[in-house]
Design a protein around this motif. Structure first.
Motif, short mmCIF file in Angstrom:
data_model
loop_
_atom_site.label_atom_id
_atom_site.label_comp_id
_atom_site.label_asym_id
_atom_site.label_seq_id
_atom_site.Cartn_x
_atom_site.Cartn_y
_atom_site.Cartn_z
N ASN A 109 6.52 -3.16 7.50
CA ASN A 109 5.04 -2.37 7.07
C ASN A 109 4.34 -2.49 8.38
O ASN A 109 4.30 -3.61 8.89
CB ASN A 109 4.39 -2.83 6.01
N GLY B 172 -4.15 3.71 8.57
CA GLY B 172 -3.30 3.69 7.63
C GLY B 172 -2.26 2.67 7.81
O GLY B 172 -1.89 2.26 8.68
N ARG B 173 -1.43 2.48 6.84
CA ARG B 173 -0.17 1.53 6.66
C ARG B 173 0.86 2.40 6.24
O ARG B 173 0.92 2.94 5.18
CB ARG B 173 -0.58 0.43 5.75
N ARG B 174 1.98 2.07 7.24
CA ARG B 174 3.28 2.82 6.71
C ARG B 174 4.32 2.05 5.96
O ARG B 174 4.40 0.90 6.24
CB ARG B 174 4.19 2.99 8.06
N GLU B 175 4.41 2.62 4.82
CA GLU B 175 5.33 1.86 3.83
C GLU B 175 6.42 2.90 3.18
O GLU B 175 5.78 4.03 2.79
CB GLU B 175 4.43 1.31 2.66
N ARG C 288 6.12 6.40 4.04
CA ARG C 288 4.95 7.35 3.83
C ARG C 288 3.82 6.47 4.85
O ARG C 288 3.93 5.28 4.65
CB ARG C 288 4.63 7.21 2.29
N ASP D 185 -0.12 5.50 4.09
CA ASP D 185 -1.35 5.66 3.19
C ASP D 185 -2.60 5.33 3.88
O ASP D 185 -2.67 4.12 4.46
CB ASP D 185 -0.84 4.68 1.85
N THR D 186 -3.57 6.01 3.57
CA THR D 186 -5.02 5.72 4.19
C THR D 186 -5.96 5.72 3.15
O THR D 186 -7.13 5.04 3.43
CB THR D 186 -5.42 7.02 5.20
N GLY D 187 -5.68 6.21 1.91
CA GLY D 187 -6.61 6.19 0.91
C GLY D 187 -7.41 7.19 0.91
O GLY D 187 -8.43 7.63 0.33
N LYS E 294 -8.67 10.97 0.01
CA LYS E 294 -8.57 11.94 -0.82
C LYS E 294 -8.91 13.31 -0.69
O LYS E 294 -8.26 14.28 -0.71
CB LYS E 294 -9.28 11.39 -2.13
#
Length: 53
Positions: free
Chosen positions: A3, A23-26, A29, A31-33, A35
């Motif tokens: 990650n 963001g964090r790559r996991e 994907r 994910d930044t939160g 919306k």
């Protein structure tokens, strides 16, 4: 793949607002939160990723 953090630039295609987030790559994907935009757009975005060191 470990990650790691990435810089994410999101531009709203409806109003042109620009967001720069971390963001964090996991699991393939990022994910930044994030919306939706301030104009209530939740689907029409241009997204760019940059690796952070």
């Amino acid at each position: 793949m470990p990650n790691y953090r990435v810089k994410v630039t999101i531009r709203c295609q409806s109003c042109g607002e620009k967001y720069i987030l971390k963001g964090r790559r996991e699991k393939g994907r990022v994910d930044t939160g994030f919306k939706k935009c301030l104009c209530n757009n939740d689907s029409n975005f241009e997204v760019q990723y940059e690796n952070e060191l």
